[in-house]
Design an enzyme around this catalytic site. Structure first.
Site, PDB file in Angstrom:
ATOM      1  N   TYR A 126      -7.019  -3.008  12.778  1.00 23.04           N
ATOM      2  CA  TYR A 126      -7.874  -1.897  12.343  1.00 23.04           C
ATOM      3  C   TYR A 126      -9.325  -2.072  12.764  1.00 23.04           C
ATOM      4  CZ  TYR A 126      -3.923  -0.064   9.805  1.00 23.04           C
ATOM      5  OH  TYR A 126      -2.705   0.476   9.489  1.00 23.04           O
ATOM      6  N   TRP A 131      -0.733   4.256  12.808  1.00 21.77           N
ATOM      7  CA  TRP A 131      -0.577   4.304  11.345  1.00 21.77           C
ATOM      8  C   TRP A 131      -1.349   5.483  10.815  1.00 21.77           C
ATOM      9  CZ3 TRP A 131       2.916   2.126   8.526  1.00 21.77           C
ATOM     10  CH2 TRP A 131       2.782   2.114   7.125  1.00 21.77           C
ATOM     11  N   GLU A 151       0.559  -0.939  13.980  1.00 27.40           N
ATOM     12  CA  GLU A 151      -0.382  -0.181  13.156  1.00 27.40           C
ATOM     13  C   GLU A 151      -1.745  -0.197  13.826  1.00 27.40           C
ATOM     14  OE1 GLU A 151      -0.735  -1.121   8.965  1.00 27.40           O
ATOM     15  OE2 GLU A 151       1.436  -1.310   8.741  1.00 27.40           O
ATOM     16  N   TYR A 162     -11.228  -1.121   9.042  1.00 28.84           N
ATOM     17  CA  TYR A 162     -11.506  -2.220   8.094  1.00 28.84           C
ATOM     18  C   TYR A 162     -12.489  -3.211   8.719  1.00 28.84           C
ATOM     19  CZ  TYR A 162      -7.504  -0.540   5.430  1.00 28.84           C
ATOM     20  OH  TYR A 162      -6.643   0.237   4.715  1.00 28.84           O
ATOM     21  N   GLU A 196       3.280  -7.949   7.484  1.00 29.00           N
ATOM     22  CA  GLU A 196       2.039  -8.594   7.060  1.00 29.00           C
ATOM     23  C   GLU A 196       2.223  -9.695   6.030  1.00 29.00           C
ATOM     24  OE1 GLU A 196      -0.490  -5.291   6.071  1.00 29.00           O
ATOM     25  OE2 GLU A 196      -0.871  -4.931   8.179  1.00 29.00           O
ATOM     26  N   ASP A 200       0.808  -1.216   0.000  1.00 30.02           N
ATOM     27  CA  ASP A 200       0.000   0.000   0.000  1.00 30.02           C
ATOM     28  C   ASP A 200       0.850   1.278   0.000  1.00 30.02           C
ATOM     29  OD1 ASP A 200      -2.353   1.549   0.232  1.00 30.02           O
ATOM     30  OD2 ASP A 200      -2.170   1.576   2.419  1.00 30.02           O
TER      31      ASP A 200
HETATM   32  C1  CKU Z   1      -2.242  -0.025   6.091  1.00 28.94           C
HETATM   33  C2  CKU Z   1      -4.518  -4.958   6.570  1.00 28.94           C
HETATM   34  C3  CKU Z   1      -3.652  -3.889   6.978  1.00 28.94           C
HETATM   35  C4  CKU Z   1      -2.482  -3.520   6.064  1.00 28.94           C
HETATM   36  N1  CKU Z   1      -1.630  -2.394   6.553  1.00 28.94           N
HETATM   37  C5  CKU Z   1      -0.385  -2.206   5.807  1.00 28.94           C
HETATM   38  C6  CKU Z   1      -0.001  -0.790   5.477  1.00 28.94           C
HETATM   39  O1  CKU Z   1       1.050  -0.723   4.550  1.00 28.94           O
HETATM   40  C7  CKU Z   1      -1.230  -0.066   4.973  1.00 28.94           C
HETATM   41  O2  CKU Z   1      -0.924   1.224   4.513  1.00 28.94           O
HETATM   42  C8  CKU Z   1      -2.559  -1.354   6.592  1.00 28.94           C
HETATM   43  C9  CKU Z   1      -3.522   0.630   5.602  1.00 28.94           C
HETATM   44  O3  CKU Z   1      -3.707   1.825   5.834  1.00 28.94           O
HETATM   45  O4  CKU Z   1      -4.366  -0.061   5.032  1.00 28.94           O
END
Ligand code: CKU
Length: 606
Positions: free
Chosen positions: A475, A558, A513, A479, A419, A167
């Site tokens: 999250y 994050w 995160e 999410y 991850e 991402d």
């Molecule tokens: C972050 C499932 C979460 C993945 N995680 C990785 C990171 O690189 C992403 O930017 C989440 C996001 O904001 O989805």
């Protein structure tokens, strides 16, 4: 062992490090003809571009921004006559993701991996006292055999396009400084240091690796420049009484001056700034100098307007000022090792770094970050025929990262993956090799970890036992069960944490995160997702949960700032989970975090 030295380039009485940064000639290889047409002798066109920088955000044409393939750079450098008789190198801070280097038309060397330095030996090829032409062919295609992982597809018009399994935008090019380096024939090649801190004294163990021959002497001086200890020999222990320890947000740096001599004449000298501190995990505690610390801080990115992932010294300064203002004490170099200047600044400012190798995207799915959280997209990533090639590249990056960063007091841990699909049974032998390598390469044996997404649950993750401390990316409220369902998100979060508690791992947990996307333009009462009010609510929920479990010993939200990603339905011109905007101004949530972090003691929960 690497065949070039990873020591940070310094000017010393015996060494010269000349920065070659500036405007370089630049040409994208639209038709993939550069190698056949011998661009190594000189690249076509008249365009020039700044080095260091990502190439993508300077131009106004989309085809340039999205260009995937060979990216050619050229510059001229006078190799001074006084360098003759020394070993001479071109040192690249990073070339993303791979590069071939040519000197005066001749192939001089290559490197794979886009976020760590490499040296190309030009001792024999250089024309001393004359102008030399340096041509670099950088390639930015993503594959499943190099980290970070992704794919390169071909569109109907024949153009290539990057499909990251991660991402963040596939920024590329010469994103860090390039040096011309001259080092004596017999030289100081590498240094390892290790610290044993006890009540009122410290032992500094050192190992100097020499290329060629010579006698090693060392002198340790304090911040006032006073010599406090001397030593002889390539290996030894320096004992110090009443040392100034390197402490969290209260750094103290000694200078270790190393000299190599032949028959009493100094033939090489190199100085290393060191901090006396030790790092240990004991039960649920993360200990620095034997004292428990609670991590407060961020997952970050090297990402800013115009220069993309190019190192920007001004942005670095601003970021550290913001981290100090908000009461942070740590960050993770998600998802790749950052520019060396950032570690040097963290050493001075007393920040703790979880140093992450670019081991990201090891979970096949076009939108890993989205599918991952819902359990979709698991396709046995570690069971592919290409896995051994990927592992080799991954191990090489771990070796380079540790070689580069092992002497920074700020670096307290190695993060070996972000991850990954750690539910695949074939992840186990893969992880085993990575974790063993990190242990063997670092004489400080810093704690090792990897950041785990939601599928890596207490029952399904096969690899968490490798981690010396557990890092979770979660999250809940975004999410998982975002919006009005947030009330159930907290329950679901607590249920997961209860499962971890029941495992009784007796290890510290750090949230590497957590967060929510937020547009700085949006305010809404009552809150809705994407509004600043909602970001506050999600963080409050998550903090409530953190405060309920004594084994949670850190929170790195994050993300530090909004950052660029590939365009798509899930991203409004980038990831907006920043606590600060991409221009480094605070969202409302920054004040909430400041209040919390300023009130949490360093030894919170210990
Ligand atoms: C972050 C499932 C979460 C993945 N995680 C990785 C990171 O690189 C992403 O930017 C989440 C996001 O904001 O989805």
């Amino acid at each position: 062992m690497l065949d070039y030295s990873m020591l940070y380039p310094l000017n010393t009485p015996t060494r010269t490090a000349m920065k070659l940064d500036g405007m370089w000639k630049f040409q994208l290889d639209w038709d993939d003809v550069g190698k056949d047409e011998h661009w190594n002798d000189g690249i076509p066109g008249h365009d020039r571009i700044p080095v260091p920088a990502s190439f993508q955000d300077f131009y106004t044409e989309k085809n340039i921004r999205e260009f995937t393939g060979d990216i050619w750079y050229e510059t001229e450098v006078v190799v001074p006559g006084f360098m003759k008789g020394n070993d001479v190198f071109l040192r690249f801070g990073a070339a993303t993701h791979r590069a071939s280097v040519y000197l005066n038309g001749e192939f001089a060397g290559e490197h794979e991996g886009g976020f760590l330095p490499f040296c190309i030996d030009i001792t024999e090829k250089a024309r001393y006292g004359e102008t030399n032409k340096v041509v670099v062919c950088v390639n930015n295609e993503l594959t499943e055999t190099n980290i970070p992982c992704g794919r390169t597809i071909v569109l109907s018009d024949g153009r290539k396009m990057s499909k990251p399994y991660f991402d963040f935008y596939n920024y590329s090019g010469l994103q860090r400084s390039v040096y011309l380096l001259s080092v004596p024939k017999s030289s100081i090649f590498d240094v390892d240091t290790k610290y044993l801190v006890s009540e009122g004294s410290a032992d500094i163990e050192y190992h100097v690796t020499v290329k060629g021959k010579g006698d090693v002497t060392l002198a340790l001086s304090d911040e006032d420049g006073r010599t406090v200890a001397v030593s002889e020999g390539a290996e030894g222990v320096i004992h110090l009484d009443d040392p100034h320890l390197w402490q969290v947000r209260n750094a103290y740096l000694y200078t270790l001056k190393i000299e190599l001599s032949d028959s009493g004449k100094v033939i090489d000298s190199y100085s290393l700034e060191i901090g006396i501190r030790d790092v240990r995990i004991s039960g649920k505690d993360i200990l620095i100098n034997g004292k428990p610390v609670y991590l407060k801080g961020f997952g970050k990115h090297e990402d800013s307007d115009i220069v993309g992932r190019g190192f920007n010294i001004g942005v670095m300064k601003r970021d550290f000022e913001l981290m100090k203002w908000i009461g942070a004490n740590s960050f993770r170099t998600s998802h790749y090792p950052y520019d060396e200047e950032i570690y040097r600044m963290a050493d001075r400012e007393g920040f703790l770094i979880i140093d992450e190798v670019p081991g990201v995207g090891l979970f096949e799915s076009l939108v890993n970050f989205l599918d991952a959280g819902t359990g979709k997209g698991a396709k046995s990533f570690f069971s592919k025929p290409t896995t051994p090639i990927l592992l080799k590249a991954h191990l090489r990056a771990v070796e380079e990262m540790i070689a580069r960063d092992k002497n920074h007091p700020s670096v307290i841990a190695w993060s070996l993956l972000n991850e990954p699909e750690s539910t695949d049974e074939n992840s186990v032998p893969y992880f085993e090799k990575l974790f063993a390598a990190a242990h063997d390469l670092d004489i400080q044996h810093r704690p090792r970890t990897f950041a785990m997404e939601s599928n890596s649950s207490p029952t399904r993750c096969r690899c968490h036992h490798f981690s010396d401390f557990i890092c979770l990316n979660r999250y809940y409220g975004w999410y998982i069960l975002g919006g009005y369902e947030i009330v159930d998100a907290e329950k679901r979060f607590r249920a997961e944490m209860d499962e971890w508690k029941a495992l009784d791992l007796n290890k510290p947990f750090v949230f590497t995160e957590y967060g929510a996307d937020t547009l700085p333009s949006e305010h809404k009462l009552p809150s809705v997702m994407w509004s600043q009010e909602y970001q506050n609510e999600v963080l409050e929920l998550q903090h409530r949960v953190f405060d309920s479990y004594d084994f949670i010993r850190g929170e790195q939200v994050w993300n530090f700032a909004d950052f660029q990603t590939t365009e798509g339905l899930m991203r409004v011109n980038g990831n907006k989970k920043g606590i600060f905007t991409r221009q480094r101004q605070p969202k409302d949530v920054a004040f909430l975090l400041k209040k919390r972090w300023e009130s949490l003691p360093l030894d919170y929960k210990a």
